[in-house]
Design an enzyme around this catalytic site. Structure first.
Site, mmCIF file in Angstrom:
data_model
loop_
_atom_site.group_PDB
_atom_site.id
_atom_site.type_symbol
_atom_site.label_atom_id
_atom_site.label_comp_id
_atom_site.label_asym_id
_atom_site.label_seq_id
_atom_site.Cartn_x
_atom_site.Cartn_y
_atom_site.Cartn_z
ATOM 1 N N GLN A 100 0.760 -1.365 -0.132
ATOM 2 C CA GLN A 100 0.027 -0.125 -0.107
ATOM 3 C C GLN A 100 0.969 1.173 -0.038
ATOM 4 O OE1 GLN A 100 -1.967 1.702 3.568
ATOM 5 N NE2 GLN A 100 -3.938 1.169 2.541
ATOM 6 N N TYR A 170 -5.980 10.739 3.502
ATOM 7 C CA TYR A 170 -4.896 11.127 3.278
ATOM 8 C C TYR A 170 -4.601 12.167 2.147
ATOM 9 C CZ TYR A 170 -3.323 7.127 6.418
ATOM 10 O OH TYR A 170 -2.992 6.443 7.560
ATOM 11 N N ALA A 345 -9.732 -8.264 7.357
ATOM 12 C CA ALA A 345 -8.714 -7.549 8.369
ATOM 13 C C ALA A 345 -9.036 -7.834 9.840
ATOM 14 C CB ALA A 345 -8.709 -5.863 8.120
ATOM 15 N N ARG A 346 -9.933 -7.450 10.462
ATOM 16 C CA ARG A 346 -9.967 -7.877 11.744
ATOM 17 C C ARG A 346 -10.202 -9.167 12.095
ATOM 18 N NH1 ARG A 346 -14.453 -3.136 13.321
ATOM 19 N NH2 ARG A 346 -14.980 -3.578 11.203
#
Length: 387
Positions: A100, A170, A345-346
Site C-alpha cells: 500500500q 490522506y 482485516a480484523r
C-alpha cells in the site's frame, strides 16, 4: 451468470491470485526505524499461510513527510533488502503480496516526522497539535512523482501489486474533500479540479510500472463527515479512474482518519485502550474528549455493501468489497452481487488461519467480536488482544 467461487483462482490485472480474498491493509506497527522487521515478515507470513490470496503491507509512504509517524516504512533504497525478504516469505507460502503506497497528507504526524504535514489548505492538526502546511504546486508534482518511484521500488522488491491510498483523508483523499480542500487554484473548487491529484497519481504509477504488477486504488466512497466527499462525487471520480484505464481494481472504503476514523471500522470505540497507549498528559485528554473524535457506529456484516452497490452498478472494472467481511456467507453474497474480490482485516487478526478452516468447512464461524481493541495496538505491534 455463474457466481465465482471465492476460493477459486482469479486474475487481477497481470497476476493470478489463488483465491479472491485479500488481507486488507492494517498498519502493523512493526517497522521501527522505518524498515522491515522480522516481526513484520512473520505477521504477513502467518496470513499467507492462513490462506489469503494476497496480503497487503501497510503503510509504505512515498516520502518521509508522508508518514503518520517516523517509524513507518517509506519507500527508499535502504528499505529494499527487508522488503525483498518479506515478499519472498509470503511467496513461499503460496500467496501474493501488495504494497500500500501513499502519502498521509494532513494525517501525517509532523512532530514525529520532524517535517510539516501537507494538505490542500493550511489548517491545524488535532493529531500532532501542529499547523498543517498548504501544499504548493511543486509539492503536488513531487509527491505524484514519488508515487511512481515507490511503485518502481515495489517491483524491484518483488511485490505482485501496489495499492494506491486514495482514502481516509490522506493526501490524495484530502484533495477530493470539499471540507479540507478550500483552494482557489486549479486543484480546488470543482470536482474536476479536486480530482486532478488522484487521477495524476494513478497515471504516474501506471506509466512507471506498466503491466509488470497489478495496480489497485483504495478510494473513499464517502468521508463520513459534514462537508466531506460524498457518494455522488466519489462515483464520478471512480468513473474517471476507470476511463483512464490505469487501475486493475478499485477497493471501496470510507471514513476519515483525521476527522472520523470509526466510520470505517464500526463497532465499539475503545476509548480507554486508546488513552492508555498515549503518554500521561495526552491520556487524560483522550479520556475526557475522546468520544467526540472516536465515535461509535453499530457493527453489521458487510456494512459498506449498500454504498458499494452503487459503484458496482456504475462501473465495469473489478471491485474489492471491504467492511464487515468475516463470514463465508458474506463472501458468497459479494460474489453473487458482482464483486470480484473481498478484503478482510480484523477477523484475520484474531484467526490468521480462518480462511483455511472456512475452505475446509464453510459453516466455520469467526471468533472476532469487533470490539476494536486491536486498533490501539498499532502503537506496539498490531494484534488481537483476545487471541
Amino acid at each position: 451468470m455463474t457466481v465465482p467461487d471465492v476460493f477459486a483462482p482469479a486474475e487481477l490485472g497481470p497476476i493470478t491470485l489463488r483465491n479472491r480474498v485479500i488481507k486488507a491493509a492494517t498498519f502493523e506497527g512493526m517497522t521501527r526505524g522505518a524498515v522491515v522487521s522480522d516481526e513484520l515478515i512473520g505477521f504477513h507470513r502467518r496470513h499467507a499461510a492462513g490462506g489469503v490470496g494476497m496480503t497487503t503491507v501497510a503503510y509504505c509512504a512515498v516520502a518521509p513527510e508522508g508518514r503518520t509517524g517516523r517509524d513507518q516504512i517509506w519507500m527508499r533504497p535502504e528499505a529494499l533488502p527487508g522488503l525483498r525478504r518479506l515478499t519472498e516469505a509470503v511467496h513461499a507460502e503460496g500467496a501474493a503480496v501488495s504494497a500500500q503506497i501513499g502519502h498521509a497528507g494532513p494525517v501525517a504526524d509532523g512532530k514525529s516526522n520532524g517535517l510539516p504535514a501537507l494538505a490542500p489548505s493550511a489548517s491545524f492538526s488535532p493529531l500532532s497539535m501542529q499547523r498543517i502546511r498548504r501544499a504548493t504546486a511543486a509539492d503536488i508534482e513531487r509527491i505524484t512523482a514519488a508515487h511512481a518511484d515507490a511503485a518502481r521500488l515495489a517491483v524491484e522488491a518483488g511485490f505482485d501489486a501496489v495499492e494506491i491510498h486514495m482514502g481516509h483523508n490522506y493526501f490524495t483523499s484530502s484533495f477530493l474533500s470539499p471540507r479540507l480542500n478550500r483552494r482557489a487554484d486549479g486543484y480546488g473548487g470543482s470536482l474536476a479540479n479536486r480530482a486532478k491529484v488522484a487521477l495524476g497519481v494513478a497515471r504516474a504509477v501506471r506509466e512507471a510500472v506498466g503491466d509488470r504488477i497489478a495496480i489497485l486504488a483504495k478510494l473513499n466512497m464517502d468521508d463520513g463527515v459534514p462537508g466531506g466527499l460524498w457518494l455522488d462525487e466519489s462515483l464520478q471520480v471512480a468513473r474517471w479512474l476507470e476511463r483512464d484505464g490505469g487501475l486493475d481494481a478499485l477497493e471501496l472504503t470510507a471514513g476519515s482518519s483525521l476527522l472520523n476514523p470509526m466510520y470505517l471500522f464500526r463497532g465499539e470505540a475503545p476509548i480507554q485502550e486508546f488513552a492508555a497507549a498515549f503518554p500521561r498528559p495526552i491520556r487524560l485528554g483522550v479520556r475526557l474528549v475522546g468520544r467526540r473524535f472516536i465515535r461509535a457506529y453499530p457493527y453489521r456484516e458487510a456494512f459498506l455493501l449498500e454504498s458499494a452497490r452503487r459503484f458496482r452498478a456504475a462501473l465495469t472494472m473489478p471491485l474489492v468489497l471491504l467492511g464487515g467481511i468475516s463470514e463465508r456467507a458474506t463472501m458468497d453474497r459479494a460474489m453473487a452481487e458482482g464483486f470480484e474480490f473481498v478484503a478482510m482485516a480484523r477477523a484475520l487478526l484474531r484467526e490468521p488461519d480462518l480462511l483455511n478452516r472456512m475452505r475446509a468447512e464453510p459453516a466455520t464461524r469467526p471468533l472476532c467480536i469487533h470490539c476494536n481493541k486491536c486498533m490501539p495496538t498499532v502503537f506496539s505491534g498490531t494484534h488481537c488482544v483476545l487471541a
